[in-house]
Every structure is written in C-alpha cells, then in structure tokens.
Motif scaffolding. Structure first.
Motif, PDB file in Angstrom:
ATOM      1  N   PRO A 100       0.835  -1.215   0.000  1.00  0.00           N
ATOM      2  CA  PRO A 100       0.000   0.000   0.000  1.00  0.00           C
ATOM      3  C   PRO A 100       0.863   1.255   0.000  1.00  0.00           C
ATOM      4  CG  PRO A 100      -0.834  -1.599   1.584  1.00  0.00           C
ATOM      5  CD  PRO A 100       0.479  -2.133   1.102  1.00  0.00           C
ATOM      6  N   GLY A 101       0.479   2.225  -0.812  1.00  0.00           N
ATOM      7  CA  GLY A 101       1.303   3.410  -1.001  1.00  0.00           C
ATOM      8  C   GLY A 101       1.557   4.219   0.252  1.00  0.00           C
ATOM      9  N   ASP A 102       0.621   4.189   1.201  1.00  0.00           N
ATOM     10  CA  ASP A 102       0.770   4.997   2.410  1.00  0.00           C
ATOM     11  C   ASP A 102       1.214   4.170   3.615  1.00  0.00           C
ATOM     12  OD1 ASP A 102      -1.522   3.517   2.650  1.00  0.00           O
ATOM     13  OD2 ASP A 102      -2.764   5.159   3.424  1.00  0.00           O
ATOM     14  N   LEU A 125       3.223   3.885   9.341  1.00  0.00           N
ATOM     15  CA  LEU A 125       4.086   3.263  10.344  1.00  0.00           C
ATOM     16  C   LEU A 125       5.059   4.260  10.963  1.00  0.00           C
ATOM     17  CD1 LEU A 125       4.913  -0.149   8.621  1.00  0.00           C
ATOM     18  CD2 LEU A 125       3.392   0.248  10.554  1.00  0.00           C
ATOM     19  N   GLY A 126       5.021   5.502  10.485  1.00  0.00           N
ATOM     20  CA  GLY A 126       5.887   6.531  11.051  1.00  0.00           C
ATOM     21  C   GLY A 126       7.325   6.439  10.596  1.00  0.00           C
ATOM     22  N   ILE A 127       7.546   5.866   9.396  1.00  0.00           N
ATOM     23  CA  ILE A 127       8.903   5.754   8.868  1.00  0.00           C
ATOM     24  C   ILE A 127       9.265   7.077   8.215  1.00  0.00           C
ATOM     25  CG2 ILE A 127      10.450   4.459   7.367  1.00  0.00           C
ATOM     26  CD1 ILE A 127       9.221   2.892   9.731  1.00  0.00           C
ATOM     27  N   GLU A 128      10.167   7.808   8.842  1.00  0.00           N
ATOM     28  CA  GLU A 128      10.501   9.151   8.362  1.00  0.00           C
ATOM     29  C   GLU A 128      11.672   9.166   7.398  1.00  0.00           C
ATOM     30  OE1 GLU A 128      11.157  11.493  11.800  1.00  0.00           O
ATOM     31  OE2 GLU A 128       9.063  11.413  12.481  1.00  0.00           O
ATOM     32  N   ARG A 129      12.559   8.172   7.506  1.00  0.00           N
ATOM     33  CA  ARG A 129      13.742   8.179   6.645  1.00  0.00           C
ATOM     34  C   ARG A 129      13.349   7.889   5.196  1.00  0.00           C
ATOM     35  NH1 ARG A 129      16.869   2.422   7.515  1.00  0.00           N
ATOM     36  NH2 ARG A 129      15.063   1.094   7.305  1.00  0.00           N
ATOM     37  N   ASN A 134      -7.272  -2.329  13.474  1.00  0.00           N
ATOM     38  CA  ASN A 134      -7.415  -1.958  12.060  1.00  0.00           C
ATOM     39  C   ASN A 134      -6.415  -0.906  11.585  1.00  0.00           C
ATOM     40  OD1 ASN A 134      -9.657  -3.716  11.650  1.00  0.00           O
ATOM     41  ND2 ASN A 134     -10.995  -2.194  12.620  1.00  0.00           N
ATOM     42  N   GLU A 135      -5.366  -0.661  12.363  1.00  0.00           N
ATOM     43  CA  GLU A 135      -4.316   0.263  11.953  1.00  0.00           C
ATOM     44  C   GLU A 135      -2.997  -0.499  11.843  1.00  0.00           C
ATOM     45  OE1 GLU A 135      -4.224   3.490  11.042  1.00  0.00           O
ATOM     46  OE2 GLU A 135      -6.420   3.497  11.118  1.00  0.00           O
TER      47      GLU A 135
END
Length: 223
Positions: A57-59, A64-68, A85-86
């Motif tokens: 999935p694109g988002d 997941l909070g992956i900032e790098r 459901n998250e």
C-alpha cells in the motif's frame, strides 16, 4: 558554512564502507513447531491481525511513522500486522529473489540476485510505540507458513551494526551465509563478497583506508 564542515560532508559522501550480513532461511526445512523460540503470541492479544498483500500500500510506511527516505521495490509484496485496524508493523519481500538496494544506509544503489526459488526479505518495520510486542517475530512466522509453498529459501541482508535485526534473524532460524561489504571510494564502487582470501584482503585494505580518512579528519578538526 565553514570549510571544515564542507570537508567533512565531502568525506562522508565519498568514503563509505558498510558491512552487511547475508542470512538465509531454508524454508523446505521449516516446520511449524517453532524450534527457535519465536513468540507465537503477542501482548496485544487477539486484537493483533495479520494479512498478506501482493503489492505494498502506497501509504503504508507513512502510517508506520517511517521518516527516513525509503524507496519501495516495484516487485515488493508484504505481510502487515494491524492493531485495531491500523498497521503497526510489516515485512517487505521481493518475490523475484532480488535485493534492490536503495536504502539510505547503503553507499549506492545496486541489485543483487539470489537465484531461482529464492525470496528476499528486504526490510521489516514496527511502529515505534508498538516495539517490544514480538510483532516482527510473529510476522516472520506468518510469512514462513505462506512462502514455503512457493519458495525454497528466504534471503535477507542485515546491516552489521543493527543488533536488534541480527538477533531477530538468528532467532527466526536464519543462518549466516557470508558477509557482503559495500564500498564507495570517490568514483570507485565495489561490492565485496567475503568468501575468499583475495576479497578479504581487499576488505582489510579498504578498512584501513577508511580508518585513515577518519584519522585525517580528526587531525584537521583538532587544528
């Protein structure tokens, strides 16, 4: 920006040495009795669900909070762990048995092919606030159940300094195949597979050059 800062950035971009460990899991020999002690249950209980997706999935990484910076391989599929459901964790796979190296801690982009009937696990993520709940371990167990019907081996490359990921790989029953070192020395780009004497000597040489560059930088910084 001072000269020393610019010089440090120049060295950090052009003299890079990253050692990874190539792990392999024999899926043919994998049984569901879990001999390596991977946890089959999480503290999150039955509210934790798992699903397999042929495409990523694109988002997903954003949720997941992956900032790098992370570029997902076009051939990637994934196993996702969700809580209420998250998405809270995932493992990304390349079903073509190729490692498309595009992560930020590698010196340069490249591609490594492992062979027929090989699947490549090219990254695993767990949302920071959900770490410590055995999510990655359970994702591996779920993936073994599905992948073993299609593949003989599951390969992974783990950065030598990532102690947590190395621990999970060994606990999941992966065995170490060899070391692979990525070297960038200005315009020279090399991938050293440390399974013979010549390349081991080259690794020692580049390690010495790398340490020398650090010593030069520390000397300049002390001026």
């Amino acid at each position: 920006m001072s000269f020393l800062v610019k010089f440090k950035q120049f060295l950090s971009r052009n003299i890079i040495l990253k050692k990874t460990i190539h792990y392999r899991k024999d899926l043919k020999a994998t049984t569901l009795d879990n001999p390596n002690g991977l946890k089959k249950e999480s503290k999150l209980g039955t509210d934790l669900n798992f699903k397999y997706c042929l495409t990523v999935p694109g988002d997903l990484l954003q949720k997941l909070g992956i900032e790098r910076h992370h570029k997902i391989d076009a051939d990637a599929s994934c196993f996702i762990a969700s809580y209420n459901n998250e998405p809270v964790g995932c493992i990304l796979f390349n079903l073509q048995g190729k490692a498309a190296i595009v992560r930020s801690w590698f010196p340069f982009d490249c591609e490594i092919t492992f062979g027929n009937r090989h699947c490549y696990a090219h990254d695993g993520f767990v949302k920071p606030e959900f770490r410590g709940n055995s999510i990655l371990e359970m994702l591996y167990l779920k993936s073994f159940e599905i992948l073993k019907s299609r593949f003989d081996y599951l390969d992974a490359l783990v950065y030598d300094g990532n102690f947590g990921a190395n621990k999970v790989a060994l606990k999941a029953g992966f065995t170490k195949v060899k070391n692979i070192v990525f070297v960038k020395l200005f315009f020279l780009k090399l991938i050293l597979v440390l399974d013979n004497g010549i390349k081991n000597k080259m690794y020692v040489l580049f390690t010495a050059l790398f340490k020398l560059s650090l010593a030069i930088w520390n000397s300049i910084k002390a001026i």
